[in-house]
Design an enzyme around this catalytic site. Sequence first.
Site, PDB file in Angstrom:
ATOM      1  N   ASP A   1      23.635  72.585  43.136  1.00 35.18           N
ATOM      2  CA  ASP A   1      24.233  73.061  44.373  1.00 35.18           C
ATOM      3  C   ASP A   1      25.616  72.438  44.545  1.00 35.18           C
ATOM      4  O   ASP A   1      25.753  71.284  44.925  1.00 35.18           O
ATOM      5  CB  ASP A   1      23.313  72.691  45.540  1.00 35.18           C
ATOM      6  CG  ASP A   1      23.876  73.155  46.862  1.00 35.18           C
ATOM      7  OD1 ASP A   1      24.956  73.786  46.855  1.00 35.18           O
ATOM      8  OD2 ASP A   1      23.234  72.900  47.885  1.00 35.18           O
TER       9      ASP A   1
ATOM     10  N   GLU B   1      45.621  51.858  30.010  1.00 30.79           N
ATOM     11  CA  GLU B   1      45.406  50.401  30.128  1.00 30.79           C
ATOM     12  C   GLU B   1      44.875  50.146  31.534  1.00 30.79           C
ATOM     13  O   GLU B   1      45.645  49.878  32.451  1.00 30.79           O
ATOM     14  CB  GLU B   1      46.712  49.635  29.956  1.00 30.79           C
ATOM     15  CG  GLU B   1      47.443  49.897  28.665  1.00 30.79           C
ATOM     16  CD  GLU B   1      48.832  49.255  28.696  1.00 30.79           C
ATOM     17  OE1 GLU B   1      48.930  48.034  28.903  1.00 30.79           O
ATOM     18  OE2 GLU B   1      49.820  49.987  28.543  1.00 30.79           O
TER      19      GLU B   1
ATOM     20  N   GLU C   1      43.289  48.203  34.498  1.00 26.89           N
ATOM     21  CA  GLU C   1      43.074  46.832  34.991  1.00 26.89           C
ATOM     22  C   GLU C   1      42.038  46.864  36.113  1.00 26.89           C
ATOM     23  O   GLU C   1      41.873  47.879  36.791  1.00 26.89           O
ATOM     24  CB  GLU C   1      44.390  46.262  35.509  1.00 26.89           C
ATOM     25  CG  GLU C   1      45.419  46.107  34.397  1.00 26.89           C
ATOM     26  CD  GLU C   1      46.807  45.735  34.895  1.00 26.89           C
ATOM     27  OE1 GLU C   1      47.559  45.132  34.126  1.00 26.89           O
ATOM     28  OE2 GLU C   1      47.144  46.071  36.052  1.00 26.89           O
TER      29      GLU C   1
ATOM     30  N   GLU D   1      44.239  39.180  33.107  1.00 29.97           N
ATOM     31  CA  GLU D   1      45.540  39.623  33.600  1.00 29.97           C
ATOM     32  C   GLU D   1      46.198  38.528  34.434  1.00 29.97           C
ATOM     33  O   GLU D   1      45.651  37.438  34.582  1.00 29.97           O
ATOM     34  CB  GLU D   1      45.379  40.916  34.393  1.00 29.97           C
ATOM     35  CG  GLU D   1      45.716  42.169  33.594  1.00 29.97           C
ATOM     36  CD  GLU D   1      47.153  42.188  33.090  1.00 29.97           C
ATOM     37  OE1 GLU D   1      48.008  41.505  33.674  1.00 29.97           O
ATOM     38  OE2 GLU D   1      47.413  42.880  32.085  1.00 29.97           O
TER      39      GLU D   1
ATOM     40  N   GLU E   1      41.946  43.171  31.870  1.00 27.42           N
ATOM     41  CA  GLU E   1      42.341  44.443  31.255  1.00 27.42           C
ATOM     42  C   GLU E   1      41.593  44.594  29.948  1.00 27.42           C
ATOM     43  O   GLU E   1      41.465  43.637  29.191  1.00 27.42           O
ATOM     44  CB  GLU E   1      43.858  44.469  30.997  1.00 27.42           C
ATOM     45  CG  GLU E   1      44.344  45.719  30.274  1.00 27.42           C
ATOM     46  CD  GLU E   1      45.871  45.771  30.117  1.00 27.42           C
ATOM     47  OE1 GLU E   1      46.594  45.433  31.084  1.00 27.42           O
ATOM     48  OE2 GLU E   1      46.322  46.136  29.024  1.00 27.42           O
TER      49      GLU E   1
ATOM     50  N   HIS F   1      48.389  51.944  33.268  1.00 32.91           N
ATOM     51  CA  HIS F   1      49.502  52.534  32.529  1.00 32.91           C
ATOM     52  C   HIS F   1      48.963  53.631  31.630  1.00 32.91           C
ATOM     53  O   HIS F   1      47.893  53.486  31.033  1.00 32.91           O
ATOM     54  CB  HIS F   1      50.182  51.482  31.636  1.00 32.91           C
ATOM     55  CG  HIS F   1      50.757  50.335  32.395  1.00 32.91           C
ATOM     56  ND1 HIS F   1      51.153  49.158  31.800  1.00 32.91           N
ATOM     57  CD2 HIS F   1      51.009  50.185  33.721  1.00 32.91           C
ATOM     58  CE1 HIS F   1      51.617  48.338  32.713  1.00 32.91           C
ATOM     59  NE2 HIS F   1      51.538  48.928  33.893  1.00 32.91           N
TER      60      HIS F   1
ATOM     61  N   ARG G   1      60.323  45.958  31.559  1.00 33.84           N
ATOM     62  CA  ARG G   1      59.090  46.492  32.101  1.00 33.84           C
ATOM     63  C   ARG G   1      59.177  46.836  33.585  1.00 33.84           C
ATOM     64  O   ARG G   1      58.163  47.094  34.214  1.00 33.84           O
ATOM     65  CB  ARG G   1      57.954  45.478  31.874  1.00 33.84           C
ATOM     66  CG  ARG G   1      57.506  45.420  30.434  1.00 33.84           C
ATOM     67  CD  ARG G   1      56.556  44.262  30.193  1.00 33.84           C
ATOM     68  NE  ARG G   1      56.178  44.189  28.768  1.00 33.84           N
ATOM     69  CZ  ARG G   1      55.018  44.621  28.293  1.00 33.84           C
ATOM     70  NH1 ARG G   1      54.119  45.129  29.084  1.00 33.84           N
ATOM     71  NH2 ARG G   1      54.761  44.530  27.007  1.00 33.84           N
TER      72      ARG G   1
ATOM     73  N   GLU H   1      55.391  55.078  27.976  1.00 33.86           N
ATOM     74  CA  GLU H   1      54.396  54.461  28.845  1.00 33.86           C
ATOM     75  C   GLU H   1      54.771  54.731  30.295  1.00 33.86           C
ATOM     76  O   GLU H   1      55.800  54.248  30.769  1.00 33.86           O
ATOM     77  CB  GLU H   1      54.354  52.951  28.591  1.00 33.86           C
ATOM     78  CG  GLU H   1      53.372  52.207  29.474  1.00 33.86           C
ATOM     79  CD  GLU H   1      53.543  50.692  29.405  1.00 33.86           C
ATOM     80  OE1 GLU H   1      54.695  50.204  29.486  1.00 33.86           O
ATOM     81  OE2 GLU H   1      52.534  49.992  29.261  1.00 33.86           O
TER      82      GLU H   1
ATOM     83  N   ARG I   1      54.131  53.868  33.965  1.00 34.43           N
ATOM     84  CA  ARG I   1      53.581  52.618  34.509  1.00 34.43           C
ATOM     85  C   ARG I   1      53.084  52.729  35.948  1.00 34.43           C
ATOM     86  O   ARG I   1      52.554  51.769  36.494  1.00 34.43           O
ATOM     87  CB  ARG I   1      54.640  51.525  34.387  1.00 34.43           C
ATOM     88  CG  ARG I   1      55.082  51.304  32.937  1.00 34.43           C
ATOM     89  CD  ARG I   1      56.277  50.372  32.829  1.00 34.43           C
ATOM     90  NE  ARG I   1      56.041  49.103  33.488  1.00 34.43           N
ATOM     91  CZ  ARG I   1      55.314  48.111  32.986  1.00 34.43           C
ATOM     92  NH1 ARG I   1      54.777  48.245  31.803  1.00 34.43           N
ATOM     93  NH2 ARG I   1      55.145  47.005  33.662  1.00 34.43           N
TER      94      ARG I   1
HETATM   95  P1  ADP Z   1      51.188  47.041  26.625  1.00 35.25           P
HETATM   96  O1  ADP Z   1      52.160  46.526  25.631  1.00 35.25           O
HETATM   97  O2  ADP Z   1      51.840  47.913  27.642  1.00 35.25           O
HETATM   98  O3  ADP Z   1      50.324  45.974  27.223  1.00 35.25           O
HETATM   99  P2  ADP Z   1      48.782  47.853  25.250  1.00 35.25           P
HETATM  100  O4  ADP Z   1      48.880  47.300  23.870  1.00 35.25           O
HETATM  101  O5  ADP Z   1      47.938  47.103  26.225  1.00 35.25           O
HETATM  102  O6  ADP Z   1      50.259  48.054  25.788  1.00 35.25           O
HETATM  103  O7  ADP Z   1      48.243  49.353  25.209  1.00 35.25           O
HETATM  104  C1  ADP Z   1      48.855  50.320  24.441  1.00 35.25           C
HETATM  105  C2  ADP Z   1      48.051  51.614  24.491  1.00 35.25           C
HETATM  106  O8  ADP Z   1      48.830  52.639  23.864  1.00 35.25           O
HETATM  107  C3  ADP Z   1      46.738  51.548  23.719  1.00 35.25           C
HETATM  108  O9  ADP Z   1      45.736  52.250  24.411  1.00 35.25           O
HETATM  109  C4  ADP Z   1      47.103  52.292  22.415  1.00 35.25           C
HETATM  110  O10 ADP Z   1      45.989  52.858  21.745  1.00 35.25           O
HETATM  111  C5  ADP Z   1      48.026  53.352  22.953  1.00 35.25           C
HETATM  112  N1  ADP Z   1      48.831  54.033  21.932  1.00 35.25           N
HETATM  113  C6  ADP Z   1      49.260  53.585  20.735  1.00 35.25           C
HETATM  114  N2  ADP Z   1      49.917  54.545  20.062  1.00 35.25           N
HETATM  115  C7  ADP Z   1      49.900  55.652  20.854  1.00 35.25           C
HETATM  116  C8  ADP Z   1      50.394  56.982  20.725  1.00 35.25           C
HETATM  117  N3  ADP Z   1      51.065  57.385  19.638  1.00 35.25           N
HETATM  118  N4  ADP Z   1      50.172  57.836  21.739  1.00 35.25           N
HETATM  119  C9  ADP Z   1      49.524  57.455  22.846  1.00 35.25           C
HETATM  120  N5  ADP Z   1      49.048  56.225  23.024  1.00 35.25           N
HETATM  121  C10 ADP Z   1      49.221  55.322  22.040  1.00 35.25           C
HETATM  122 MG    MG Z   2      51.269  48.543  29.549  1.00 40.08          MG
HETATM  123 MG    MG Z   3      48.269  44.945  32.113  1.00 43.24          MG
HETATM  124 MG    MG Z   4      48.433  46.191  28.202  1.00 43.09          MG
END
Ligand code: ADP
Ligand code: MG
Ligand code: MG
Ligand code: MG
Length: 442
Positions: A52, A130, A132, A187, A194, A243, A314, A331, A333
Amino acid sequence: AQLTNDDVRNLARELGVKFIRLQFTDIFGVLKNVSITVEQLDKALDGELMFDGSSIEGFVRIEESDMYLRPDPATFVVFPWRPRDGAVARLICDIYNADGTPFIGDPRYVLKRVIGEAKEMGYGMNVGPEAEFFLFHVDSDGRPTTMTHDRAGYFDLTPVDLGEDARRDMVLTLEQMGFEIEASHHEVAPGQHEIDFKYADALDTADKVVTFKFVVRTIAQRHGLHATFMPKPIFGIAGSGMHLNQSLMKNGENAFFDPGAPMQLSETALFYIGGLMKHARAITAVTNPTVNSYKRLVSGYEAPVYIAWSSRNRSPLIRVPAKRGNSTRIELRSPDPACNPYLALAVCLKAGLDGIKNRIAPPPPCDRNIYAMTEREREELGIGCLPQNLKEAMDELVRDEVIREALGPHVFDRFMEAKQIEWDRYRTQVHPWELEEYLTKY
Ligand code: ADP
Ligand code: MG
Ligand code: MG
Ligand code: MG
Ligand code: MG
C-alpha cells in the site's frame, strides 16, 4: 557478474535464508522494509508482491495506492549479523504501478532516468561517497545523547576506544556484504568517523549508501552506541558531510582525463564542473535537505560556503583531487549524509550533463583561500555562495527548470510540500538560543 533471479533463488536455498526484507526508500531517503518469508520469494522475484503506497511518505494519494515491488536481484545480500540458522537477506526493489509502468515517485527510478539520459550521450557515471557520522552514547533509558565516546573517557563512563571497536566491526560487516572498504578513520570532531568505500556506477553507489547507513546504525546499536548522519549535531564542532566524488566513463575510459589538456582535465570535465556550478544553488535543496544541513555549511569547519572550484585547496565547493588517469574525478563537497542518495546523484548528474550539452565553461579555478577574501573581492571574481538556509535552497529549486526536470513533477511537488512544512515548523519554533539571548535582555 550480476546476480539473476535464479541465482537469488539458489543462494537463498544454499545459505538457509528464511526471511527476506524487500527494501526501498521514500523521497527522503528513509529506508522502508516489507518482510517476507522465503516461501514468498518466487512471487516477489516475479514482481507480484503488492503493498500500500499510501502509507509511505511522499508516495501516492490513497485512491491510487496499490503498488508493486520488483526486487533487483543484483542487490541480494545476507545480513551477516543475523543468525546462520534462519538467515535474513534483503533485496532492493523498484516500484511499479498496478498497470506495470515504473512509478515516477520512486527515487530509484528518478536516478535511473537521469542515468538513461547520460547513457544516450555515451556516458556512465561513477561515484565514490565519503559519508561521515557521529557515534554517541545512549542514556540509561536507551535514548541517544550527543555525548561522544571519546569524550566519555573524560566523564569516566566507558573505555575510550568503544567507538573504534564499533567502527572496526562496521568495516568487517560491510566487507562481508561485498563492500570494498578503501579507508576508515576518525574524523576531526570528537566521536566523528568516516568510512570510505570504493566508487561504483551511480545506481550501485546510491544503493550502497542506503545500505551503508543502515549497517552503520545497526552495528552501532549492537555496541550500545547511536550512530547519526544528522549533518550538524553539535554547535561549534565540525558537522558530517558526504563528499561525492564523481566521474564519467565513455567507451570504457575516464572521460574526465585528457593527458594533453591543461591540468589534464578534459573539456567534458570542465563543462561538467560548469554545469554543477550553474545549478549548485538549486541542487543544494536536494543534497542538503534539512534545516540542520545549513548549520554545517558555514565557514570555519572545512565545509563549503562559496561556489568555486580548485585543484589546490579544500575550501571551495568543488575540488579536483590530484590523481589522474582512471582516478580523474571531481569532488563535490557540499552534500551531507541526510540526503536521499538516489535524488542527490540524479541532480548532480543532471547538472553535469546540462553543462556538457550546453558547453557551460566554468570560471577559472580559484586557488586562493576564499574565506579570507572580502565580500568585494568575491564579487569581483564572481564567486557566489550556497543558500544559507533550507528556504533559500527551496526557492532556488523552484526556479531551476533543469533540476526540477531531473526530479520529475511528482517528486518535486511532494518534496516541496514536505520541506515547506518542515521549514514552517522550524521557523515558528522558539529555540533555546532565543531564550538565552532575549529572555532577560528584554
Ligand atoms: P579525500 O581525499 O577527499 O578524503 P577519499 O580518499 O576519502 O578522498 O575518498 C575518495 C573517494 O573517491 C573514494 O570513494 C574513491 O573510491 C572515489 N574515487 C576514486 N576514483 C574515482 C573515480 N574515477 N570516480 C569516482 N570516484 C572515484
Ligand atoms: Mg573528501
Ligand atoms: Mg572527511
Ligand atoms: Mg575522505
Ligand atoms: Mg582520504
